[in-house]
Design an enzyme around this catalytic site. Structure first.
Site, PDB file in Angstrom:
ATOM      1  N   LEU A 279      14.056  -0.582  -4.597  1.00 14.86           N
ATOM      2  CA  LEU A 279      13.975   0.820  -4.191  1.00 14.86           C
ATOM      3  C   LEU A 279      15.330   1.433  -3.895  1.00 14.86           C
ATOM      4  O   LEU A 279      15.489   2.644  -3.940  1.00 14.86           O
ATOM      5  CB  LEU A 279      13.075   0.955  -2.959  1.00 14.86           C
ATOM      6  CG  LEU A 279      11.645   0.441  -3.113  1.00 14.86           C
ATOM      7  CD1 LEU A 279      10.915   0.506  -1.784  1.00 14.86           C
ATOM      8  CD2 LEU A 279      10.903   1.225  -4.178  1.00 14.86           C
ATOM      9  N   GLY A 280      16.305   0.619  -3.544  1.00 12.18           N
ATOM     10  CA  GLY A 280      17.617   1.155  -3.216  1.00 12.18           C
ATOM     11  C   GLY A 280      18.571   0.056  -2.815  1.00 12.18           C
ATOM     12  O   GLY A 280      18.180  -1.093  -2.604  1.00 12.18           O
ATOM     13  N   GLN A 281      19.837   0.402  -2.732  1.00  7.97           N
ATOM     14  CA  GLN A 281      20.832  -0.557  -2.272  1.00  7.97           C
ATOM     15  C   GLN A 281      21.985   0.198  -1.637  1.00  7.97           C
ATOM     16  O   GLN A 281      22.155   1.391  -1.851  1.00  7.97           O
ATOM     17  CB  GLN A 281      21.341  -1.423  -3.423  1.00  7.97           C
ATOM     18  CG  GLN A 281      22.169  -0.679  -4.460  1.00  7.97           C
ATOM     19  CD  GLN A 281      22.655  -1.613  -5.552  1.00  7.97           C
ATOM     20  OE1 GLN A 281      21.926  -2.489  -5.992  1.00  7.97           O
ATOM     21  NE2 GLN A 281      23.887  -1.426  -5.972  1.00  7.97           N
ATOM     22  N   GLY A 282      22.737  -0.526  -0.837  1.00  5.84           N
ATOM     23  CA  GLY A 282      23.860   0.086  -0.151  1.00  5.84           C
ATOM     24  C   GLY A 282      24.901  -0.944   0.189  1.00  5.84           C
ATOM     25  O   GLY A 282      24.956  -2.020  -0.406  1.00  5.84           O
ATOM     26  N   PHE A 284      25.269  -2.884   2.699  1.00 11.87           N
ATOM     27  CA  PHE A 284      24.890  -4.089   3.428  1.00 11.87           C
ATOM     28  C   PHE A 284      23.702  -4.820   2.824  1.00 11.87           C
ATOM     29  O   PHE A 284      23.264  -5.821   3.365  1.00 11.87           O
ATOM     30  CB  PHE A 284      24.591  -3.736   4.888  1.00 11.87           C
ATOM     31  CG  PHE A 284      25.746  -3.059   5.566  1.00 11.87           C
ATOM     32  CD1 PHE A 284      26.931  -3.744   5.798  1.00 11.87           C
ATOM     33  CD2 PHE A 284      25.670  -1.731   5.942  1.00 11.87           C
ATOM     34  CE1 PHE A 284      28.005  -3.117   6.405  1.00 11.87           C
ATOM     35  CE2 PHE A 284      26.742  -1.100   6.552  1.00 11.87           C
ATOM     36  CZ  PHE A 284      27.912  -1.796   6.782  1.00 11.87           C
ATOM     37  N   GLY A 285      23.158  -4.343   1.723  1.00 13.12           N
ATOM     38  CA  GLY A 285      22.040  -5.047   1.123  1.00 13.12           C
ATOM     39  C   GLY A 285      21.173  -4.140   0.280  1.00 13.12           C
ATOM     40  O   GLY A 285      21.607  -3.075  -0.170  1.00 13.12           O
ATOM     41  N   LYS A 301      13.818  -5.678   3.250  1.00 11.51           N
ATOM     42  CA  LYS A 301      15.253  -5.421   3.261  1.00 11.51           C
ATOM     43  C   LYS A 301      15.972  -6.759   3.177  1.00 11.51           C
ATOM     44  O   LYS A 301      15.726  -7.652   3.984  1.00 11.51           O
ATOM     45  CB  LYS A 301      15.665  -4.691   4.535  1.00 11.51           C
ATOM     46  CG  LYS A 301      15.019  -3.331   4.689  1.00 11.51           C
ATOM     47  CD  LYS A 301      15.463  -2.661   5.973  1.00 11.51           C
ATOM     48  CE  LYS A 301      14.770  -1.315   6.141  1.00 11.51           C
ATOM     49  NZ  LYS A 301      15.249  -0.586   7.328  1.00 11.51           N
ATOM     50  N   ASP A 392      21.931   5.390  14.759  1.00 12.09           N
ATOM     51  CA  ASP A 392      22.176   5.822  13.384  1.00 12.09           C
ATOM     52  C   ASP A 392      21.076   6.783  12.930  1.00 12.09           C
ATOM     53  O   ASP A 392      20.467   6.616  11.886  1.00 12.09           O
ATOM     54  CB  ASP A 392      22.241   4.607  12.456  1.00 12.09           C
ATOM     55  CG  ASP A 392      22.864   4.948  11.109  1.00 12.09           C
ATOM     56  OD1 ASP A 392      23.386   6.077  10.957  1.00 12.09           O
ATOM     57  OD2 ASP A 392      22.826   4.099  10.204  1.00 12.09           O
TER      58      ASP A 392
END
Length: 539
Positions: A279-282, A284-285, A301, A392
């Site tokens: 679904l997504g990444q950034g 940190f993972g 996650k 955050d």
């Protein structure tokens, strides 16, 4: 899970039940047993848990940063059930269908009756089906005592006025649809909420106080009294008798999420998870849609090696799983050895940021956006009551579900990140534009720095996902904010809403409002602050 890329490095978030007021314990004290709160609910499960509520991830196009944080104290809710529910003498009835997820679970249908053998495990009770004679574990928020008000399909338990209105005003519901809930203001009383329509207000919801007589009877008006709440409701389906409309059908609901995946399914083996759709990444993972134990859809996650210390993560996760509110994404389970996996409720609509920029959120008007902000404030007011801190808070870390339901994600982990580009607080991965100056400059994270971030989040809502402080790099934002600069009122945004943002951005943290105040302000916004609102081109 993602990160914020600064310009300097060129790089580009149906039933309702609130958690009862808690009993405080030490943040890092021994972990107490916590049962699913009841009977402050109908037993229909935890709140606004649409089964298709969405989960997004860490990053992708939205630039999601991963997590939140904690303060020095935490509160939990003790089991509301008496110890006397052991021994198989108490009869409970199923409110929903349930398909077993493990060999120790019982599958059952709504209406099935059980003897409760042992309820000391909190969220999962050992029970015997009276119909089949089989023993196994059942989710405690899927059952209610037989022949009790909680077992009635129209009883929604401890639900706020605003959440009742959200449910009743869902598309497809007709005039006369109703629910009964606990009164917010009068102990022992109830509220009857009915969907209505009139030429001036259009679709709206009327609320009626159901009072209890000293002799045990119930009434809305003294001229019509009833021995039981059930008789009052039945009478009101046949006669309006002073109500805006006679009761027609019960407000629809979707069965709630269970509290956890199964009995003793907290630290789970990596092999029990199947990663299916990324679904997504950034930074940190990654975040995946997946399946646990071949039976249950979840969000997973996956953290990069070295993102945080497993021991510190597990300690914080034990606290995070105790945070239970219908506006928080629940933590289900963890894989505690690196690479760490975090298993949560799967949510299908994506982050609020992506929803506003690329999804149906592009077409929302101010009433829907203010309601979403009110939901987020509701969840943050709970975090405030629990003496916790998010750290955050922004649109990338809010998840959107069916019927515009919002849930707060990634609370409790930001302070555990080991990455130097994040811990420096002014590095490329740190969300400077959302962070209060005292937190960005001196590391003073409090619930009041979360309030500052909420003010920034409001600009994301009213601008449909625009990056805050457009045209300014992180260093410039820090300098200008310290000199007193605050973002101007977004185009089309009422000044009364901008005034709330400016309250959130007070230099002195103690002068910023509480989330309890913010929630109240936003829930009553169109009756108190902007009663003459008319839709504009964008808002």
């Amino acid at each position: 899970m993602g990160c914020i890329k600064s310009k300097e490095d060129k790089g580009p978030a149906i039933k309702y039940r609130n958690t009862p007021e808690p009993v405080s314990v030490s943040h890092y004290g021994a972990e107490p047993t916590q049962a699913t709160p009841w009977p402050s609910s109908s037993g229909w499960g935890t709140a606004f848990n649409f089964s298709s509520l969405s989960m997004t991830g860490f990053g992708g196009s939205s630039g999601v940063t991963p997590f939140g944080g904690a303060s020095s104290s935490f509160s939990v809710v003790p089991s509301p059930y008496p110890a006397g529910l052991t021994g198989g003498v108490t009869i409970f009835v199923a409110l929903y269908d349930y398909e077993a997820r493990t060999t120790e679970d019982l599958s059952f249908k709504g209406g099935e009756r059980f003897q409760i053998i042992n309820n000391t495990e909190g969220d999962w009770w050992e029970a015997r089906s009276i119909a089949t004679g089989k023993n196994g574990y059942i989710p405690s928020n899927y059952v209610a005592p037989a022949d009790s008000i909680a077992a009635e399909e129209w009883y929604f338990g401890k639900m706020g006025r605003k959440d009742a209105e959200r449910l009743l005003l869902n598309p497809g519901n007709q005039r006369g649809i109703f629910l009964v809930r606990e009164s917010e203001t009068t102990k022992g009383a109830y509220s009857l909420s009915i969907r209505d329509w009139d030429e001036i207000r259009g679709d709206n919801v009327k609320h009626y106080k159901i009072r209890k007589l000293d002799n045990g009877g119930y009434y809305i008006t003294t001229r019509a009294q009833f021995d039981t709440l059930q008789k009052l409701v039945k009478h009101s389906t046949e006669h309006a008798d002073g109500l805006c409309h006679k009761l027609t059908t019960v407000c629809p609901t979707v069965k709630p999420q269970t509290q956890g995946l199964a009995k003793d399914a907290w630290e789970i083996p990596r092999e029990s998870l199947r990663l299916e759709v990324k679904l997504g990444q950034g930074c940190f993972g990654e975040v995946w849609m997946g399946t646990w134990n071949g039976t249950t859809k979840v969000a997973i996650k996956t953290l990069k090696l070295g993102t945080m210390m497993p021991e510190a993560f597990l300690q914080e996760a034990q606290i995070m799983k105790k945070l239970r509110h219908d506006k928080l994404v629940p933590l289900y389970a963890v894989v505690s050895e690196e690479p760490i996996y975090i298993v949560t409720e799967f949510m299908s609509k994506g982050s609020l940021l992506d929803f506003l920029k690329e999804g149906d959120g592009k077409y929302l008007k101010l009433p829907q956006l203010v309601d979403m902000a009110a939901q987020i404030a509701d969840g943050m007011a709970y975090i405030e009551r629990m003496n916790y801190i998010h750290r955050d808070l922004r649109a990338a870390n809010i998840l959107v579900g069916e019927n515009l339901v919002c849930k707060i994600a990634d609370f409790g982990l930001a302070r555990l990140i080991e990455d130097n580009e994040y811990t420096a607080r002014q590095g490329a991965k740190f969300p400077i534009k959302w962070t209060a100056p005292e937190a960005a400059l001196y590391g003073r994270f409090t619930i009041k720095s979360d309030v500052w971030s909420f003010g920034i989040l409001q600009t994301e809502l009213t601008t449909k996902g625009r990056v805050p402080y457009p045209g300014m790099v992180n260093r410039e934002v820090l300098e200008q904010v310290e000199r007193g600069y605050r973002m101007p009122c977004p185009q089309g945004c009422p000044e009364s809403l901008h005034e709330l943002m400016n309250l959130c951005w007070k230099k002195d943290p103690d002068e910023r409002p509480t989330f309890e105040y913010i929630q109240s302000f936003l829930e009553d916004y169109f009756t108190a602050a902007e009663p003459q609102y008319q839709p504009g081109e964008n808002l």
